[in-house]
Design a protein around this motif. Sequence first.
Motif, PDB file in Angstrom:
ATOM      1  N   THR A  35       0.835  -1.207   0.000  1.00 28.89           N
ATOM      2  CA  THR A  35       0.000   0.000   0.000  1.00 28.89           C
ATOM      3  C   THR A  35       0.865   1.250   0.000  1.00 28.89           C
ATOM      4  O   THR A  35       0.596   2.212  -0.744  1.00 28.89           O
ATOM      5  CB  THR A  35      -0.931  -0.001   1.233  1.00 28.89           C
ATOM      6  OG1 THR A  35      -1.713  -1.198   1.211  1.00 28.89           O
ATOM      7  CG2 THR A  35      -1.845   1.207   1.235  1.00 28.89           C
ATOM      8  N   GLU A  36       1.920   1.261   0.802  1.00 30.28           N
ATOM      9  CA  GLU A  36       2.825   2.418   0.853  1.00 30.28           C
ATOM     10  C   GLU A  36       3.558   2.601  -0.470  1.00 30.28           C
ATOM     11  O   GLU A  36       3.758   3.727  -0.921  1.00 30.28           O
ATOM     12  CB  GLU A  36       3.818   2.265   2.015  1.00 30.28           C
ATOM     13  CG  GLU A  36       3.152   2.360   3.367  1.00 30.28           C
ATOM     14  CD  GLU A  36       4.046   1.932   4.519  1.00 30.28           C
ATOM     15  OE1 GLU A  36       3.795   2.403   5.637  1.00 30.28           O
ATOM     16  OE2 GLU A  36       4.989   1.129   4.313  1.00 30.28           O
ATOM     17  N   LEU A  37       3.981   1.486  -1.096  1.00 32.49           N
ATOM     18  CA  LEU A  37       4.633   1.565  -2.410  1.00 32.49           C
ATOM     19  C   LEU A  37       3.724   2.272  -3.401  1.00 32.49           C
ATOM     20  O   LEU A  37       4.158   3.169  -4.131  1.00 32.49           O
ATOM     21  CB  LEU A  37       4.984   0.167  -2.930  1.00 32.49           C
ATOM     22  CG  LEU A  37       5.443   0.109  -4.388  1.00 32.49           C
ATOM     23  CD1 LEU A  37       6.868   0.631  -4.521  1.00 32.49           C
ATOM     24  CD2 LEU A  37       5.338  -1.303  -4.932  1.00 32.49           C
ATOM     25  N   LYS A  38       2.454   1.886  -3.416  1.00 29.04           N
ATOM     26  CA  LYS A  38       1.502   2.461  -4.371  1.00 29.04           C
ATOM     27  C   LYS A  38       1.215   3.931  -4.083  1.00 29.04           C
ATOM     28  O   LYS A  38       0.820   4.669  -4.988  1.00 29.04           O
ATOM     29  CB  LYS A  38       0.210   1.645  -4.362  1.00 29.04           C
ATOM     30  CG  LYS A  38       0.389   0.249  -4.925  1.00 29.04           C
ATOM     31  CD  LYS A  38      -0.890  -0.544  -4.774  1.00 29.04           C
ATOM     32  CE  LYS A  38      -0.674  -2.000  -5.051  1.00 29.04           C
ATOM     33  NZ  LYS A  38      -1.898  -2.781  -4.787  1.00 29.04           N
ATOM     34  N   LYS A  39       1.402   4.364  -2.837  1.00 28.74           N
ATOM     35  CA  LYS A  39       1.221   5.778  -2.509  1.00 28.74           C
ATOM     36  C   LYS A  39       2.399   6.611  -3.014  1.00 28.74           C
ATOM     37  O   LYS A  39       2.250   7.773  -3.363  1.00 28.74           O
ATOM     38  CB  LYS A  39       1.081   5.967  -0.993  1.00 28.74           C
ATOM     39  CG  LYS A  39      -0.249   5.522  -0.446  1.00 28.74           C
ATOM     40  CD  LYS A  39      -0.304   5.716   1.054  1.00 28.74           C
ATOM     41  CE  LYS A  39      -1.607   5.187   1.624  1.00 28.74           C
ATOM     42  NZ  LYS A  39      -1.636   5.280   3.100  1.00 28.74           N
ATOM     43  N   ILE A  40       3.595   6.001  -3.056  1.00 27.09           N
ATOM     44  CA  ILE A  40       4.800   6.712  -3.473  1.00 27.09           C
ATOM     45  C   ILE A  40       4.974   6.679  -4.994  1.00 27.09           C
ATOM     46  O   ILE A  40       5.332   7.676  -5.605  1.00 27.09           O
ATOM     47  CB  ILE A  40       6.052   6.107  -2.789  1.00 27.09           C
ATOM     48  CG1 ILE A  40       5.941   6.248  -1.267  1.00 27.09           C
ATOM     49  CG2 ILE A  40       7.321   6.774  -3.282  1.00 27.09           C
ATOM     50  CD1 ILE A  40       6.989   5.453  -0.496  1.00 27.09           C
ATOM     51  N   ALA A  43       3.120   2.114  -9.189  1.00 29.81           N
ATOM     52  CA  ALA A  43       3.618   0.753  -9.406  1.00 29.81           C
ATOM     53  C   ALA A  43       2.511  -0.130  -9.967  1.00 29.81           C
ATOM     54  O   ALA A  43       1.341   0.028  -9.632  1.00 29.81           O
ATOM     55  CB  ALA A  43       4.136   0.189  -8.087  1.00 29.81           C
ATOM     56  N   LYS A  44       2.936  -1.064 -10.827  1.00 28.22           N
ATOM     57  CA  LYS A  44       1.987  -1.996 -11.434  1.00 28.22           C
ATOM     58  C   LYS A  44       2.363  -3.433 -11.075  1.00 28.22           C
ATOM     59  O   LYS A  44       3.540  -3.815 -11.155  1.00 28.22           O
ATOM     60  CB  LYS A  44       1.999  -1.843 -12.961  1.00 28.22           C
ATOM     61  CG  LYS A  44       1.440  -0.522 -13.413  1.00 28.22           C
ATOM     62  CD  LYS A  44       1.382  -0.427 -14.916  1.00 28.22           C
ATOM     63  CE  LYS A  44       0.861   0.949 -15.291  1.00 28.22           C
ATOM     64  NZ  LYS A  44       0.916   1.210 -16.696  1.00 28.22           N
ATOM     65  N   PHE A  45       1.369  -4.205 -10.707  1.00 30.50           N
ATOM     66  CA  PHE A  45       1.566  -5.619 -10.373  1.00 30.50           C
ATOM     67  C   PHE A  45       2.095  -6.352 -11.595  1.00 30.50           C
ATOM     68  O   PHE A  45       1.566  -6.218 -12.689  1.00 30.50           O
ATOM     69  CB  PHE A  45       0.239  -6.229  -9.920  1.00 30.50           C
ATOM     70  CG  PHE A  45       0.315  -7.689  -9.648  1.00 30.50           C
ATOM     71  CD1 PHE A  45       0.894  -8.171  -8.488  1.00 30.50           C
ATOM     72  CD2 PHE A  45      -0.185  -8.606 -10.563  1.00 30.50           C
ATOM     73  CE1 PHE A  45       0.966  -9.529  -8.222  1.00 30.50           C
ATOM     74  CE2 PHE A  45      -0.113  -9.964 -10.316  1.00 30.50           C
ATOM     75  CZ  PHE A  45       0.461 -10.430  -9.148  1.00 30.50           C
ATOM     76  N   THR A  46       3.198  -7.126 -11.413  1.00 23.29           N
ATOM     77  CA  THR A  46       3.773  -7.864 -12.540  1.00 23.29           C
ATOM     78  C   THR A  46       3.735  -9.371 -12.340  1.00 23.29           C
ATOM     79  O   THR A  46       4.009 -10.117 -13.264  1.00 23.29           O
ATOM     80  CB  THR A  46       5.228  -7.443 -12.812  1.00 23.29           C
ATOM     81  OG1 THR A  46       5.997  -7.670 -11.633  1.00 23.29           O
ATOM     82  CG2 THR A  46       5.307  -5.992 -13.225  1.00 23.29           C
ATOM     83  N   ASN A  55       4.016 -10.687  -3.876  1.00 29.56           N
ATOM     84  CA  ASN A  55       3.765  -9.927  -5.097  1.00 29.56           C
ATOM     85  C   ASN A  55       4.975  -9.107  -5.526  1.00 29.56           C
ATOM     86  O   ASN A  55       5.750  -8.646  -4.694  1.00 29.56           O
ATOM     87  CB  ASN A  55       2.572  -8.992  -4.900  1.00 29.56           C
ATOM     88  CG  ASN A  55       1.275  -9.757  -4.722  1.00 29.56           C
ATOM     89  OD1 ASN A  55       1.131 -10.878  -5.211  1.00 29.56           O
ATOM     90  ND2 ASN A  55       0.331  -9.164  -4.024  1.00 29.56           N
ATOM     91  N   THR A  56       5.104  -8.937  -6.841  1.00 31.22           N
ATOM     92  CA  THR A  56       6.163  -8.107  -7.423  1.00 31.22           C
ATOM     93  C   THR A  56       5.505  -7.015  -8.256  1.00 31.22           C
ATOM     94  O   THR A  56       4.518  -7.259  -8.946  1.00 31.22           O
ATOM     95  CB  THR A  56       7.104  -8.960  -8.300  1.00 31.22           C
ATOM     96  OG1 THR A  56       7.708  -9.958  -7.482  1.00 31.22           O
ATOM     97  CG2 THR A  56       8.181  -8.116  -8.947  1.00 31.22           C
ATOM     98  N   ASN A  71      14.781  -0.214 -15.806  1.00 32.28           N
ATOM     99  CA  ASN A  71      13.651  -0.948 -15.240  1.00 32.28           C
ATOM    100  C   ASN A  71      13.819  -0.978 -13.733  1.00 32.28           C
ATOM    101  O   ASN A  71      14.949  -1.005 -13.236  1.00 32.28           O
ATOM    102  CB  ASN A  71      13.615  -2.402 -15.747  1.00 32.28           C
ATOM    103  CG  ASN A  71      13.339  -2.491 -17.226  1.00 32.28           C
ATOM    104  OD1 ASN A  71      12.328  -2.005 -17.702  1.00 32.28           O
ATOM    105  ND2 ASN A  71      14.256  -3.106 -17.960  1.00 32.28           N
ATOM    106  N   ALA A  72      12.701  -1.022 -13.024  1.00 30.63           N
ATOM    107  CA  ALA A  72      12.765  -1.106 -11.568  1.00 30.63           C
ATOM    108  C   ALA A  72      11.628  -1.987 -11.072  1.00 30.63           C
ATOM    109  O   ALA A  72      10.511  -1.940 -11.601  1.00 30.63           O
ATOM    110  CB  ALA A  72      12.668   0.278 -10.950  1.00 30.63           C
TER     111      ALA A  72
END
Length: 172
Positions: A35-40, A43-46, A55-56, A71-72
């Motif tokens: 959740t914090e990653l998506k706030k910053i 990011a898209k689920f791969t 999850n990555t 790529n990151a």
Amino acid sequence: MKIMISTLLSLYLLSFSAFADTTAFGLTLGKTTETELKKIYHAKFTGVNEYTTGNTYSIPVNQLDIEGARNAFASFDTDLTLNYIRIEFRQSRFKALNQILSSKYTLTEQRIPFVGNKHAFYNHENAVIELIAPHLSNTATLGYITNEYVKQVQTFENDKRKRAKASELEKL
């Protein structure tokens, strides 16, 4: 007086532990959640990481604001906390990245031949930082990895080798 010293010691230890975590690009290994990653980042689920079944996500490199990133990725464990960050760069960035890392982390191993595979490994508290540039590749990979993730990969690979050996023995 004892209470004051005890309080000061506690504050000192608390502040030290706050600085002990390995943080890169605003993400803290072992603490940042999905959740914090998506706030910053956008990011898209791969997919699901084969080692941890967590999850990555891919991170748009233009949001990282670092030169030469191609790529990151951020990978999480099943507890939904960050355990691996991987950023791919142009190989020409190896030297500059290695200099930056050496000013921040403790070097544990380094091999930089004139021709051939290059790598540098660093330790920091709960993590390993690896910079790898394979020979004849145009990409260098920078990884921030929790020690727990390293153990999970080693266990997975050892089990895989054992299964392959057992399968081979069955066939003979």
